[in-house]
Write an enzyme that holds these catalytic residues in place. Structure first.
Site, PDB file in Angstrom:
ATOM      1  N   LYS A 107       0.971  -1.340   0.038  1.00  0.00           N
ATOM      2  CA  LYS A 107      -0.018  -0.079   0.035  1.00  0.00           C
ATOM      3  C   LYS A 107       0.885   1.376  -0.142  1.00  0.00           C
ATOM      4  O   LYS A 107       0.264   2.406  -0.405  1.00  0.00           O
ATOM      5  CB  LYS A 107      -0.881   0.061   1.308  1.00  0.00           C
ATOM      6  CG  LYS A 107      -2.137  -1.119   1.043  1.00  0.00           C
ATOM      7  CD  LYS A 107      -3.050  -0.931   2.282  1.00  0.00           C
ATOM      8  CE  LYS A 107      -4.207  -2.016   1.813  1.00  0.00           C
ATOM      9  NZ  LYS A 107      -3.757  -3.280   2.103  1.00  0.00           N
TER      10      LYS A 107
HETATM   11  C1  LIG Z   1      -4.741  -4.439   1.427  1.00  0.00           C
HETATM   12  C2  LIG Z   1      -3.817  -5.703   1.418  1.00  0.00           C
HETATM   13  C3  LIG Z   1      -4.071  -6.762   0.669  1.00  0.00           C
HETATM   14  C4  LIG Z   1      -5.415  -6.744  -0.470  1.00  0.00           C
HETATM   15  O1  LIG Z   1      -5.282  -6.136  -1.392  1.00  0.00           O
HETATM   16  P1  LIG Z   1      -6.733  -5.453  -2.119  1.00  0.00           P
HETATM   17  O2  LIG Z   1      -5.993  -4.440  -3.038  1.00  0.00           O
HETATM   18  O3  LIG Z   1      -7.371  -4.733  -0.915  1.00  0.00           O
HETATM   19  O4  LIG Z   1      -7.221  -6.798  -2.849  1.00  0.00           O
HETATM   20  C5  LIG Z   1      -3.372  -8.027   0.374  1.00  0.00           C
HETATM   21  N1  LIG Z   1      -2.264  -8.054   1.330  1.00  0.00           N
HETATM   22  C6  LIG Z   1      -1.917  -7.155   2.045  1.00  0.00           C
HETATM   23  C7  LIG Z   1      -0.637  -7.291   3.048  1.00  0.00           C
HETATM   24  C8  LIG Z   1      -2.581  -6.058   2.242  1.00  0.00           C
HETATM   25  O5  LIG Z   1      -2.060  -4.993   3.166  1.00  0.00           O
END
Ligand SMILES: *Cc1c(COP(=O)(O)O)cnc(C)c1O
Length: 438
Positions: A107
């Site tokens: 993210k």
């Molecule tokens: C947010 C997150 C996901 C999921 O991603 P999306 O875009 O919400 O499908 C997967 N793994 C980790 C470690 C995350 O922080």
């Protein structure tokens, strides 16, 4: 570039409006009005481009002239100041690591890109923006870090007191400057409810308030870059390439499908989920029936009604069969995920986090049918973020990466609130006008 609301395509916004608002006034998600495939030449030469050049070429059509070229290039360069290594497990199995950013989760890229776009627009319209976000952990740390010291943007984070991990609390509540985090005496849902109240509160109209959750286009769009970066490194193998994405809110995989729409030659996408299996069930039965979400060891994917799935449907013009031809989805239990973490360690000396392990499971499943294709799975977080789960399985201590070990010496700020009233009065005391000297 204009965006329309997925609740009513007559409701439009420019890129900057869509970034500042986050969600359309009719509560719909924003979606780009035009998606122009890149020309063949770009893909023929992609291995000669740097990550920054790829990022610029792929995103510029979504921004248009709203950020000047030099500014946009600077934003991209700051956003992408770390590596995206591809780790080979064997000839047909690769892992793309997306956790080398400051908070060790994928993210970071979206949060860093969004913060810099917002910073640019706030300066242009001489109005301070306040980002208000509720978090159960990962989003808050990426947002806090991504927006740290962004001029003209204040960030207010609400997290449930005592319910985030120690590392996450250190990441999201020690920064000061323009970042204020409040431990809320309650649950994540209570935090979320306060954020929603603030967004509809007429008494806060004087404040330019936005959210930084994953539905904001400036967090969603840059995630498409990972798929180009992966393709660039494996293109010369001349094999079909498929990508398995551990999915929760389906933003990351939706960005992958957008990359494909831009012409990226990926043969198939796999959405790998934990037991929150609304999408796998939908692709099997054509029935979309979200249940209450269940808690798992891959908790960043504990989402039962993924917000971005509506964008995926729009990408395929709501054609179920077209979607099924491009995307498969599989769900996996915690027990199987634990076994996978163990196997990856024993067979490949690879330490995966629970989300990455779910991604590898989806890759295996598709390999059963297409063993000669190259599979890539995304590793979305560093295993240290889930050490309570991972260490007992692999029977080993995980080292804290150097660049974040310094946070262990920081002091957690002591800001607490227990009611919406307290939040509102805090928001009203912040100064909303950008100083002239800025
Ligand atoms: C947010 C997150 C996901 C999921 O991603 P999306 O875009 O919400 O499908 C997967 N793994 C980790 C470690 C995350 O922080």
């Amino acid at each position: 570039m204009n965006y329309y609301s997925l609740n009513n395509n007559q409701n439009k916004a420019s890129f900057s409006e869509a970034v500042i608002k986050g969600i359309a006034p009719d509560k719909g998600l924003y979606f780009p009005e035009n998606i122009q495939a890149l020309n063949k030449d770009f893909f023929n030469k992609i291995e000669y481009f740097s990550n920054e050049e790829i990022a610029y070429q792929t995103i510029k059509q979504f921004i248009g002239n709203e950020i000047p070229e030099q500014e946009l290039k600077a934003i991209i360069s700051e956003t992408l100041s770390f590596d995206f290594p591809l780790v080979k497990l064997n000839d047909n199995n690769y892992i793309l690591e997306l956790f080398h950013g400051p908070t060790l989760a994928f993210k970071d890229v979206g949060a860093r890109f969004m913060s810099r776009c917002l910073g640019y627009f706030s300066k242009e319209n001489c109005k301070k923006t306040t980002v208000l976000v509720a978090t159960s952990g990962d989003t808050g740390s990426a947002v806090a870090n991504g927006f740290y010291k962004t001029p003209n943007v204040d960030v207010v984070i609400l997290y449930p007191k005592g319910k985030v991990s120690h590392i996450q609390e250190l990441q999201l509540n020690t920064l000061e400057e323009n970042i204020t985090a409040f431990a809320v005496d309650g649950t994540f849902d209570d935090c979320q409810a306060m954020v929603k109240s603030a967004f509809i509160d007429e008494g806060l109209k004087s404040i330019q308030l936005t959210s930084a959750n994953s539905i904001n286009i400036a967090r969603w769009l840059p995630q498409m870059w990972y798929f180009f970066f992966a393709y660039k490194q494996l293109k010369n193998k001349n094999k079909d390439i498929f990508i398995s994405v551990p999915s929760g809110n389906f933003g990351n995989i939706c960005a992958g499908l957008l990359a494909e729409k831009l012409g990226l030659p990926i043969s198939h996408f796999i959405a790998s989920t934990n037991v929150n299996d609304t999408v796998p069930y939908y692709l099997k039965t054509s029935e979309y029936t979200p249940k209450a979400s269940q808690q798992t060891i891959s908790n960043a994917m504990d989402v039962s009604d993924p917000s971005n799935f509506i964008r995926i449907q729009e990408l395929f013009s709501n054609d179920f069969n077209a979607l099924k031809a491009a995307l498969s989805a599989y769900s996996f239990t915690d027990d199987i995920t634990r076994e996978k973490i163990k196997e990856l360690k024993e067979k490949h000396y690879y330490i995966a986090d629970p989300h990455g392990a779910v991604g590898q499971l989806g890759l295996d499943k598709y390999h059963e049918k297409y063993p000669d294709s190259i599979g890539i799975s995304l590793e979305t977080a560093h295993p240290i973020k889930f050490l309570d789960v991972v260490e007992p399985i692999i029977n080993e201590k995980i080292d804290l990466p150097e660049h974040i070990s310094e946070i262990l010496n920081k002091t957690i700020q002591n800001h607490e609130i227990s009611s919406y009233k307290e939040l509102k009065s805090y928001l009203l005391t912040t100064d909303n006008v950008v100083p002239l000297s800025n």
